[in-house]
Scaffold this motif. Sequence first.
Motif, PDB file in Angstrom:
ATOM      1  N   TRP A 150       1.939  21.585   5.437  1.00 35.00           N
ATOM      2  CA  TRP A 150       1.712  22.917   5.368  1.00 35.00           C
ATOM      3  C   TRP A 150       0.485  23.294   5.433  1.00 35.00           C
ATOM      4  O   TRP A 150      -0.496  23.216   4.703  1.00 35.00           O
ATOM      5  CB  TRP A 150       2.303  23.437   3.856  1.00 35.00           C
ATOM      6  CG  TRP A 150       2.100  24.652   3.806  1.00 35.00           C
ATOM      7  CD1 TRP A 150       1.659  25.843   4.265  1.00 35.00           C
ATOM      8  CD2 TRP A 150       2.433  25.333   2.403  1.00 35.00           C
ATOM      9  NE1 TRP A 150       1.662  26.908   3.811  1.00 35.00           N
ATOM     10  CE2 TRP A 150       2.204  26.949   2.533  1.00 35.00           C
ATOM     11  CE3 TRP A 150       2.881  25.011   1.222  1.00 35.00           C
ATOM     12  CZ2 TRP A 150       2.353  27.662   1.334  1.00 35.00           C
ATOM     13  CZ3 TRP A 150       3.018  25.623   0.325  1.00 35.00           C
ATOM     14  CH2 TRP A 150       2.982  27.058   0.212  1.00 35.00           C
ATOM     15  N   VAL A 151      -0.006  23.738   6.736  1.00 36.56           N
ATOM     16  CA  VAL A 151      -1.289  24.492   6.888  1.00 36.56           C
ATOM     17  C   VAL A 151      -1.518  25.700   6.962  1.00 36.56           C
ATOM     18  O   VAL A 151      -0.595  26.312   7.191  1.00 36.56           O
ATOM     19  CB  VAL A 151      -1.857  24.014   8.368  1.00 36.56           C
ATOM     20  CG1 VAL A 151      -3.086  24.469   8.822  1.00 36.56           C
ATOM     21  CG2 VAL A 151      -2.060  22.268   8.469  1.00 36.56           C
ATOM     22  N   LEU A 152      -2.306  26.219   5.850  1.00 33.63           N
ATOM     23  CA  LEU A 152      -2.569  27.495   5.883  1.00 33.63           C
ATOM     24  C   LEU A 152      -3.772  28.000   6.458  1.00 33.63           C
ATOM     25  O   LEU A 152      -4.794  27.064   6.209  1.00 33.63           O
ATOM     26  CB  LEU A 152      -2.542  27.909   4.377  1.00 33.63           C
ATOM     27  CG  LEU A 152      -2.982  29.321   3.872  1.00 33.63           C
ATOM     28  CD1 LEU A 152      -2.189  29.729   2.411  1.00 33.63           C
ATOM     29  CD2 LEU A 152      -4.360  29.665   3.706  1.00 33.63           C
ATOM     30  N   ILE A 153      -3.773  28.995   7.253  1.00 32.72           N
ATOM     31  CA  ILE A 153      -5.081  29.476   7.746  1.00 32.72           C
ATOM     32  C   ILE A 153      -5.161  30.845   7.615  1.00 32.72           C
ATOM     33  O   ILE A 153      -4.269  32.104   7.778  1.00 32.72           O
ATOM     34  CB  ILE A 153      -4.771  29.586   9.698  1.00 32.72           C
ATOM     35  CG1 ILE A 153      -4.394  28.143   9.897  1.00 32.72           C
ATOM     36  CG2 ILE A 153      -6.352  29.860  10.126  1.00 32.72           C
ATOM     37  CD1 ILE A 153      -4.164  28.146  11.281  1.00 32.72           C
ATOM     38  N   ASP A 154      -6.246  31.403   6.953  1.00 33.27           N
ATOM     39  CA  ASP A 154      -6.419  32.708   6.427  1.00 33.27           C
ATOM     40  C   ASP A 154      -7.627  33.382   7.190  1.00 33.27           C
ATOM     41  O   ASP A 154      -8.713  33.072   7.200  1.00 33.27           O
ATOM     42  CB  ASP A 154      -7.149  32.231   4.957  1.00 33.27           C
ATOM     43  CG  ASP A 154      -7.346  33.591   4.139  1.00 33.27           C
ATOM     44  OD1 ASP A 154      -7.163  34.788   4.545  1.00 33.27           O
ATOM     45  OD2 ASP A 154      -7.636  33.474   2.851  1.00 33.27           O
ATOM     46  N   TYR A 155      -6.973  34.651   7.431  1.00 32.85           N
ATOM     47  CA  TYR A 155      -8.030  35.493   8.221  1.00 32.85           C
ATOM     48  C   TYR A 155      -8.065  36.779   7.454  1.00 32.85           C
ATOM     49  O   TYR A 155      -8.280  37.646   8.039  1.00 32.85           O
ATOM     50  CB  TYR A 155      -7.263  35.868   9.817  1.00 32.85           C
ATOM     51  CG  TYR A 155      -7.342  34.724  10.739  1.00 32.85           C
ATOM     52  CD1 TYR A 155      -8.555  34.588  11.325  1.00 32.85           C
ATOM     53  CD2 TYR A 155      -6.616  34.007  11.084  1.00 32.85           C
ATOM     54  CE1 TYR A 155      -8.891  33.490  12.376  1.00 32.85           C
ATOM     55  CE2 TYR A 155      -6.657  32.782  11.886  1.00 32.85           C
ATOM     56  CZ  TYR A 155      -7.759  32.644  12.689  1.00 32.85           C
ATOM     57  OH  TYR A 155      -7.990  31.684  13.498  1.00 32.85           O
ATOM     58  N   VAL A 156      -8.202  36.612   6.340  1.00 29.55           N
ATOM     59  CA  VAL A 156      -8.157  37.912   5.232  1.00 29.55           C
ATOM     60  C   VAL A 156      -6.951  38.794   5.159  1.00 29.55           C
ATOM     61  O   VAL A 156      -6.188  38.757   4.671  1.00 29.55           O
ATOM     62  CB  VAL A 156      -9.526  38.330   5.317  1.00 29.55           C
ATOM     63  CG1 VAL A 156      -9.948  39.547   4.153  1.00 29.55           C
ATOM     64  CG2 VAL A 156     -10.762  37.418   5.114  1.00 29.55           C
ATOM     65  N   ASN A 157      -6.955  39.386   6.485  1.00 28.74           N
ATOM     66  CA  ASN A 157      -5.736  40.550   6.545  1.00 28.74           C
ATOM     67  C   ASN A 157      -4.380  39.910   6.950  1.00 28.74           C
ATOM     68  O   ASN A 157      -3.421  40.297   6.661  1.00 28.74           O
ATOM     69  CB  ASN A 157      -6.156  41.591   7.413  1.00 28.74           C
ATOM     70  CG  ASN A 157      -7.083  42.675   6.877  1.00 28.74           C
ATOM     71  OD1 ASN A 157      -7.337  42.641   5.565  1.00 28.74           O
ATOM     72  ND2 ASN A 157      -7.938  43.402   7.540  1.00 28.74           N
TER      73      ASN A 157
END
Length: 133
Positions: A92-99
Motif C-alpha cells: 500500500w503506497v500512500l502519496i500525499d499532495y496535501v489536498n
Amino acid sequence: MLATRKRNSVARLTRNSKIFKTIIQAIQEKKGEEIVSLDLRKIPEAVADFFIVCEAGSSTQVKAIADHIEESTKSNCGELPYAHEGRQTLQWVLIDYVNVVIHVMLPESRRFYKLEDMWSDAPQEKHTDQHTR
C-alpha cells in the motif's frame, strides 16, 4: 509539522483541478484498477479534499503506478508530494499532495483496510479507463 500539513482552505480542489485529472490519468496509463475518488470536502475531520484509491495486481505495478503519479504530477503540475509512505513493502503506497491523497493498494490490502467503508459518508466516484485530456 502539523501546521505545515494543514490544508489551504482557499485553494480547494475539484474533480476538474489539473492535479486531480493528472493523477487519475497517470493511474489509468499504468493500468490501475478499481479507481475511486472520495470527495472529503464536506467532512470537517478529513485531512484532504480528496482521497483517490486504486488497485494494482502486483507489488511491481504498485511501484510503477506510484512512480508514474509522482513523475506526471511533477512534469504536468510542477507539484512534488508532501510525503509518501509504503515504498518499502509495496503493499500500500500512500502519496500525499496535501489536498489530495492517493492510495495505491494490492487487492488484499484494500479489502483488509476498507478505506471506502471508513469514509462512507463521502461522495464516491468510480473512474473508468477513459483518457480525457
